[in-house]
Design an enzyme around this catalytic site. Structure first.
Site, mmCIF file in Angstrom:
data_model
loop_
_atom_site.group_PDB
_atom_site.id
_atom_site.type_symbol
_atom_site.label_atom_id
_atom_site.label_comp_id
_atom_site.label_asym_id
_atom_site.label_seq_id
_atom_site.Cartn_x
_atom_site.Cartn_y
_atom_site.Cartn_z
ATOM 1 N N ASN A 170 46.063 52.161 133.028
ATOM 2 C CA ASN A 170 44.677 51.867 133.376
ATOM 3 C C ASN A 170 44.057 52.855 134.354
ATOM 4 O O ASN A 170 42.845 52.797 134.602
ATOM 5 C CB ASN A 170 44.578 50.450 133.931
ATOM 6 C CG ASN A 170 45.113 49.430 132.958
ATOM 7 O OD1 ASN A 170 45.308 49.732 131.783
ATOM 8 N ND2 ASN A 170 45.378 48.223 133.438
ATOM 9 N N THR A 192 47.567 52.142 126.141
ATOM 10 C CA THR A 192 48.969 52.118 126.567
ATOM 11 C C THR A 192 49.853 52.952 125.642
ATOM 12 O O THR A 192 50.753 53.675 126.098
ATOM 13 C CB THR A 192 49.482 50.663 126.611
ATOM 14 O OG1 THR A 192 48.737 49.931 127.589
ATOM 15 C CG2 THR A 192 50.954 50.610 126.967
ATOM 16 N N SER A 204 21.616 72.947 92.368
ATOM 17 C CA SER A 204 21.568 71.908 91.342
ATOM 18 C C SER A 204 22.558 72.219 90.231
ATOM 19 O O SER A 204 22.811 73.379 89.906
ATOM 20 C CB SER A 204 20.162 71.800 90.759
ATOM 21 O OG SER A 204 20.136 70.894 89.675
ATOM 22 N N SER A 217 49.518 53.581 136.170
ATOM 23 C CA SER A 217 49.368 52.593 135.099
ATOM 24 C C SER A 217 48.589 53.276 133.998
ATOM 25 O O SER A 217 47.897 54.276 134.240
ATOM 26 C CB SER A 217 48.605 51.366 135.605
ATOM 27 O OG SER A 217 48.103 50.583 134.536
ATOM 28 N N LYS A 265 17.444 76.678 91.515
ATOM 29 C CA LYS A 265 17.087 75.815 92.635
ATOM 30 C C LYS A 265 18.056 76.062 93.793
ATOM 31 O O LYS A 265 19.269 76.095 93.623
ATOM 32 C CB LYS A 265 17.141 74.345 92.221
ATOM 33 C CG LYS A 265 16.591 73.377 93.254
ATOM 34 C CD LYS A 265 16.512 71.973 92.657
ATOM 35 C CE LYS A 265 15.787 71.000 93.565
ATOM 36 N NZ LYS A 265 16.585 70.692 94.769
ATOM 37 N N THR A 309 -0.485 68.141 112.649
ATOM 38 C CA THR A 309 -0.146 66.837 113.229
ATOM 39 C C THR A 309 -0.311 65.793 112.134
ATOM 40 O O THR A 309 -1.246 65.881 111.331
ATOM 41 C CB THR A 309 -1.071 66.487 114.412
ATOM 42 O OG1 THR A 309 -2.440 66.498 113.983
ATOM 43 C CG2 THR A 309 -0.889 67.484 115.551
#
Length: 467
Positions: free
Chosen positions: A142, A101, A318, A140, A324, A187
């Site tokens: 709604n 609303t 890092s 409305s 790194k 896998t």
């Protein structure tokens, strides 16, 4: 600062004279300091509200419910909002009580006050154009709010599909680039059988393509709207034929094939479409996260990991380990995925908590879906632009891993049987020898036959060689 006095049935409030929203919006700002993120952070929603209000004004004018001058003023104000103006006048928090609303009244007040100016009146002179009586006429919250929500979400999903398509093309391009890069498939993180890096990346493109179709299918669900339902679906306070005329106007303005729900009572409380869309977004998030997990694994190392591909170096990795570099782009996409998966729980619980003729939890559903779509869209763009497009392959390393792998013994199964193949694999593992050398050592097959069978290039497609 100059002010004006506005009132609602709870009393009066002072409003800054230069502000376009009114008393009900101000109350909402005071009541709902929740996320710190207002609805003006979602321009698609504000523009969608303007489209709905413009469609309503056109229908009300055609039906003679409001004066033509007022309707034209409302439409002109809506056009300005659709063009991107006055969005800063929507300060209500995204999450709010009242089933939307406050958002609806924010739009009503801004449109009314801008229409008043365009008609030659002052802000707050609501006897000429009233937020409720004119801008919200035949509506409305709604039906106006969920219709705007669906329009905004439709447009956002379209941008998500565009971003997914962009990323899909990126993976497809890498699939073509890496088509000749032989590598070992895995896998359970163990050596399986050979494949190409191109096949791996082409599979990523395929899975994204499938999910674009799923998003498009889910998006279609929200083209069914309840405009004209008013409070609970009975259409009270709306003239006959209003729903048809307003929906037609909205369809013509947006180019989206909106249709009126067959049962407006059901449509006013049903949020099932949002649950399904959220599920599809979760599916996209899971797929993206899986792909990013793979990219992190394939690029791991560089000396002690898989090191089959190189991701673009984006930043030092890092504060203590010099040299790194971390896979920061896949990592951030992983985190986006986790957040979207969590938002799916929010949407599910909010949809379930609808009671009787209305689900008052739509604001949190809208917030979760809007944020989820935006984050996934940006994640796709970032992943392509700052990671996938710059990936390179360590070709020789990939091939060396294949040639030294126990997994190529799988190709011997049809010729020498599982037991003998397993015995050779076991000996290779225990001695460090290669499968190739052991087959020749034990005179299992001739060199010519073995070369034909164990040619890695011949093991990447359906193939059965008999002894």
């Amino acid at each position: 600062m100059k002010t004006r006095i506005e009132h609602d049935f709870l009393g009066e409030k002072e409003i800054p004279a230069n502000i376009y929203y009114g008393v009900q919006t101000l109350r909402a700002v005071e009541n709902f300091n929740i996320t710190g993120c207002s609805i003006n952070s979602c321009p698609e929603m504000i523009e969608a509200l303007a489209y709905v209000k413009k469609a309503a004004a056109q229908a009300n004018m055609e039906l003679g419910v409001i004066p033509a001058e007022v309707a034209k003023g409302i439409c002109a104000a809506c056009d300005e909002i659709i063009a991107g103006n006055l969005h800063e006048q929507f300060p209500v928090d995204c999450i709010q009580g009242g089933a939307g609303t406050s958002t609806n009244m924010n739009a009503n007040e801004v449109i009314a006050n801008r229409a008043l100016e365009l008609m030659g009146h002052e802000k707050g002179e609501y006897q000429y154009c009233h937020p409720n009586n004119h801008v919200n006429c035949s509506q409305s919250t709604n039906d106006a709010y969920p219709t705007a929500f669906r329009l905004a979400l439709y447009n956002k999903l379209t941008t998500l599909m565009d971003a997914m398509g962009y990323l899909q093309k990126g993976f497809a391009a890498k699939g073509a680039e890496f088509a000749d890069v032989l590598k070992m498939g895995r896998t359970q993180l163990q050596d399986a059988v050979p494949m190409t890096l191109g096949q791996e990346f082409a599979a990523y493109a395929t899975t994204l393509g499938e999910d674009i179709i799923r998003v498009r299918e889910a998006r279609q669900l929200i083209t069914e709207i309840n405009l004209g339902a008013t409070a609970i679906g009975t259409g009270i306070n709306a003239p006959a034929d209003y729903s048809r005329i307003a929906t037609t106007a909205l369809r013509n303005m947006t180019g989206i094939d909106f249709t009126t729900s067959a049962n407006l009572v059901e449509a006013t409380w049903d949020t099932g479409a949002y649950v399904q869309i959220s599920g599809v977004l979760k599916r996209v998030a899971v797929k993206l996260s899986k792909i990013c997990n793979d990219l992190r694994l394939l690029s791991s190392g560089p000396r002690t990991g898989f090191n089959e591909i190189n991701l673009p170096k984006m930043q030092p990795g890092s504060s203590i380990m010099p040299g790194k570099v971390n896979p920061v782009i896949p990592e951030v996409v992983n985190q986006v995925a986790y957040d979207v998966i969590g938002k799916d729980v929010t949407v599910t619980l909010a949809a379930e908590n609808g009671q009787l003729e209305l689900n008052v939890m739509e604001p949190v559903i809208a917030n979760a879906l809007f944020q989820g779509v935006d984050m996934l869209r940006r994640a796709c763009l970032v992943l392509q632009d700052r990671c996938v497009s710059g990936i390179t392959a360590n070709r020789e390393h990939c091939r060396a891993l294949v040639e030294n792998s126990i997994g190529i013994v799988t190709a011997l199964n049809p010729i020498i049987g599982y037991e003998k193949s397993a015995s050779i694999a076991k000996e290779a593992l225990e001695t460090g020898g290669s499968v190739y050398e052991l087959v020749l050592k034990h005179n299992v097959l001739s060199k010519e036959k073995l070369d034909e069978i164990l040619s890695p290039e011949n093991m990447m497609h359906p193939r059965f060689i008999r002894n």
